[in-house]
Design a protein around this motif. Structure first.
Motif, PDB file in Angstrom:
ATOM      1  N   VAL A 527       0.859  -1.188   0.000  1.00 36.88           N
ATOM      2  CA  VAL A 527       0.000   0.000   0.000  1.00 36.88           C
ATOM      3  C   VAL A 527       0.902   1.247   0.000  1.00 36.88           C
ATOM      4  N   PRO A 528       0.532   2.312  -0.735  1.00 38.51           N
ATOM      5  CA  PRO A 528       1.457   3.442  -0.934  1.00 38.51           C
ATOM      6  C   PRO A 528       1.939   4.139   0.335  1.00 38.51           C
ATOM      7  N   GLN A 529       1.082   4.242   1.358  1.00 40.89           N
ATOM      8  CA  GLN A 529       1.455   4.916   2.596  1.00 40.89           C
ATOM      9  C   GLN A 529       1.277   3.968   3.780  1.00 40.89           C
ATOM     10  N   ILE A 530       2.267   3.920   4.646  1.00 38.51           N
ATOM     11  CA  ILE A 530       2.208   3.080   5.845  1.00 38.51           C
ATOM     12  C   ILE A 530       2.243   4.009   7.064  1.00 38.51           C
ATOM     13  N   LEU A 531       1.216   3.920   7.901  1.00 37.40           N
ATOM     14  CA  LEU A 531       1.108   4.769   9.083  1.00 37.40           C
ATOM     15  C   LEU A 531       1.214   3.880  10.329  1.00 37.40           C
ATOM     16  N   VAL A 532       2.240   4.119  11.130  1.00 33.29           N
ATOM     17  CA  VAL A 532       2.539   3.232  12.251  1.00 33.29           C
ATOM     18  C   VAL A 532       2.193   3.886  13.591  1.00 33.29           C
ATOM     19  N   ALA A 533       1.386   3.166  14.371  1.00 34.42           N
ATOM     20  CA  ALA A 533       1.142   3.554  15.769  1.00 34.42           C
ATOM     21  C   ALA A 533       2.153   2.777  16.601  1.00 34.42           C
ATOM     22  N   GLY A 534       3.247   3.453  16.976  1.00 34.92           N
ATOM     23  CA  GLY A 534       4.351   2.764  17.620  1.00 34.92           C
ATOM     24  C   GLY A 534       4.723   3.338  18.962  1.00 34.92           C
ATOM     25  N   ARG A 535       6.004   3.571  19.155  1.00 40.15           N
ATOM     26  CA  ARG A 535       6.544   3.909  20.471  1.00 40.15           C
ATOM     27  C   ARG A 535       6.035   5.241  21.025  1.00 40.15           C
ATOM     28  N   ARG A 536       5.566   6.169  20.185  1.00 35.27           N
ATOM     29  CA  ARG A 536       5.099   7.459  20.685  1.00 35.27           C
ATOM     30  C   ARG A 536       3.569   7.564  20.661  1.00 35.27           C
ATOM     31  N   SER A 537       2.922   6.415  20.657  1.00 30.31           N
ATOM     32  CA  SER A 537       1.453   6.412  20.628  1.00 30.31           C
ATOM     33  C   SER A 537       0.853   7.146  21.818  1.00 30.31           C
ATOM     34  N   ALA A 538       1.474   7.022  22.985  1.00 29.30           N
ATOM     35  CA  ALA A 538       0.947   7.688  24.175  1.00 29.30           C
ATOM     36  C   ALA A 538       0.907   9.195  23.999  1.00 29.30           C
ATOM     37  N   GLU A 539       1.788   9.717  23.144  1.00 29.47           N
ATOM     38  CA  GLU A 539       1.823  11.163  22.880  1.00 29.47           C
ATOM     39  C   GLU A 539       0.917  11.547  21.716  1.00 29.47           C
ATOM     40  N   GLY A 540       0.256  10.537  21.111  1.00 27.87           N
ATOM     41  CA  GLY A 540      -0.589  10.810  19.940  1.00 27.87           C
ATOM     42  C   GLY A 540       0.227  11.070  18.691  1.00 27.87           C
ATOM     43  N   VAL A 541       1.460  10.533  18.641  1.00 25.91           N
ATOM     44  CA  VAL A 541       2.349  10.747  17.503  1.00 25.91           C
ATOM     45  C   VAL A 541       2.487   9.445  16.715  1.00 25.91           C
ATOM     46  N   LEU A 542       2.366   9.555  15.404  1.00 31.78           N
ATOM     47  CA  LEU A 542       2.453   8.412  14.488  1.00 31.78           C
ATOM     48  C   LEU A 542       3.654   8.585  13.560  1.00 31.78           C
TER      49      LEU A 542
END
Length: 566
Positions: A527-542
């Protein structure tokens, strides 16, 4: 496409594979199976899984939109077809073993359609009776069938495949030219929208018949077609369609033909070594049988005979090489020492390079003997000149003379000016303006829809997996939940927001699957764009990753949505 439900991988029927299938030979076959797009049902027969069906449907949609834009009308004809129309055009026999034939319980003969010229012709014959009903362009996106001798390369060369075939019906050749031009321009728009690199090449008509024919070829290592491209001018052609002008030379100074002893030299290589001459001054004479009759094919000794060209020239006749039995029945044909001079009861065709006036060393029709100074047009006659050599890199461009460049390619489209071949066979007439019957002229235009999917995979994939252009991808964005509950919650939340913003979303919410496997699968699926909910998820950062370029950036949820919907 917009506002489709979020596709959750925890519910998706698609299992990715770590290893390539054992029978996979080409990149698209390996990746489409590994990424869960298709699965093999039988040799040359494939099932499309949910992700694959989405890509296929997107290709189909683009084709349909561009066909509708030129005023074409979509229909759907049966795949199971009666014998009679194909017998009327001769193609019941011409297709040979590639045609799937079957009988019904009453003994009636039917076929599974490889292409639908005959049936469209009969449809128009039934529906269009006056010049006022024309021109008309009809098309369908339909499953086709061909009994390939060796199905291979996954969906590139199957026995069942999906194709858009359209047909134009016009009153005269000028109208046919206009319909052909409409299709040519529509095809360019289709392949540009699909993101395919392609070339438009002159081609042969083959079993379709007709006059003008062009192929749309997608350069790829997995391609089964070879095309020639001129680096100096706009010439491009399938090598099977390249022809050269016959250029006679003056042979006034060539001595009389003379036989020379050449023991143990039945091949061009042994002959050239024995005489200390280049193979290019020798004449190779290949014997074939055409519907049982012996034909000799003459080419320069340093060139190979292209059997596809020979078969195309004699089609629909059957062409096969002569055997030991044939030589035994014809003692005048001495294996390894055949020459065109003095041949009896043998048709002789030659490549244009064997032009009148050219002088050769060739067989003397005697064991251990050859002849030199054998001149075409003086010592032997050519019954017909046909371009039959295998085209080589560096051969002169027929248009400007510059050395040609050769590349492999996948045929993704083919357009034909059929003329009146099918209209004549099936008597397709309409009442003209003068009150007299007018024979309709036709065009035929095909796009391999399933092939286009494979061609895209071949051209755009990298060492990590598939890389789909956005318009054909199964989703606009692949959201990955790295694993923890908070990350999964954020991934599902942002997925719904992206869906509400009009994007197609695939979210990897699988429990018990490691982040590494999820990231690997995301790159494999393409898929052209990959959006990861990772280590900064608690801060609302992807983290947003561009699948094609590999570029990464960290964004808030709102920033990610804004970026992806821009």
């Amino acid at each position: 496409m917009a506002n489709a439900p979020v596709q959750r991988m925890s519910q998706l029927m698609a299992k990715t594979l770590r290893d390539d299938p054992a029978d996979a030979e080409v990149l698209s076959h390996k990746l489409l199976v590994r990424a869960g797009y298709v699965r093999r049902t039988a040799a040359g027969i494939w099932s499309w899984l949910p992700l694959g069906k989405k890509v296929f449907s997107n290709v189909e949609r683009i084709v349909r939109e561009e066909m509708d834009a030129i005023g074409a009308q979509e229909v759907l004809l049966p795949a199971l077809l009666p014998r009679e129309p194909y017998e009327a055009t001769g193609r019941w026999d011409e297709y040979g073993q590639e045609l799937f034939r079957l009988k019904d319980r009453r003994g009636g003969d039917y076929l599974l359609g490889p292409t639908h010229e005959e049936i469209f012709t009969l449809l128009v014959k039934d529906q269009c009776t006056s010049y006022k009903d024309l021109p008309v362009i009809l098309y369908q996106i339909q499953t086709k069938f061909r009994d390939e001798a060796r199905p291979r390369a996954g969906i590139l060369r199957g026995r069942e495949f999906q194709m858009k075939d359209s047909y134009s019906f016009d009153l005269d050749d000028e109208g046919l030219g206009a319909s052909y031009a409409l299709h040519r321009e529509a095809y360019q728009r289709i392949f540009e929208r699909l993101g395919l690199d392609y070339r438009i090449c002159a081609a042969t008509a083959g079993a379709m018949g007709g006059s003008k024919s062009e192929e749309f070829l997608a350069p790829a290592e997995a391609g089964e077609d070879t095309f020639a491209d001129c680096p100096n001018c706009d010439f491009a052609a399938n090598t099977e369609a390249i022809t050269y002008e016959l250029k006679p030379v003056d042979a006034a100074g060539v001595p009389a033909a003379e036989e020379i002893p050449t023991p143990d030299t039945p091949t061009i290589e042994t002959l050239a070594a024995h005489l200390g001459v280049p193979a290019s001054v020798t004449l190779k004479n290949l014997l074939v049988k055409v519907d049982g009759e012996i034909v000799a094919v003459g080419v320069p000794g340093d060139r190979e005979v292209d059997m596809d060209k020979v078969e195309a020239h004699f089609a629909p006749a059957t062409v096969e090489l002569v055997t030991e039995i044939d030589f035994a029945a014809r003692p005048d044909l001495v294996r390894g020492y055949v020459g065109p001079q003095g041949l009896e009861k043998v048709t002789y065709i030659a490549d244009p390079r064997v032009a009148p006036g050219t002088s050769w060393i060739t067989g003397a029709n005697k064991e251990g003997m050859h002849a030199k100074n054998v001149v075409a047009g003086r010592d032997f006659e050519v019954d017909q000149y046909v371009d039959v050599v295998v085209v080589q890199e560096g051969d002169p461009c027929p248009k400007c003379g510059t050395g040609l460049k050769l590349d492999r390619a996948i045929e993704i489209g083919h357009i034909f000016q059929l003329g009146r071949k099918y209209a004549d066979a099936l008597k397709l007439d309409v009442l003209g303006q003068q009150g007299k019957p007018v024979r309709v002229t036709m065009g035929s235009y095909g796009i391999g829809v399933s092939r286009a999917v494979a061609a895209l995979a071949e051209q755009t994939a990298d060492d990590k997996g598939l890389v789909w252009p956005r318009e054909v991808a199964p989703a606009d964005v692949h959201v990955v939940a790295a694993g923890k509950a908070l990350q999964t919650e954020l991934a599902l939340d942002v997925s719904e927001k992206l869906r509400a913003a009009g994007l197609r979303v695939l979210v990897d919410d699988r429990a018990g699957v490691s982040p590494g496997v999820k990231f690997t699968d995301a790159e494999l699926i393409g898929v052209p764009q990959i959006l990861v909910a990772g280590r900064r998820s608690a801060e609302g950062v992807l983290e947003l990753k561009d699948r094609k370029t590999g570029e990464r950036e960290e964004l808030t949820v709102d920033e990610a949505i804004a970026r992806l919907t821009a």
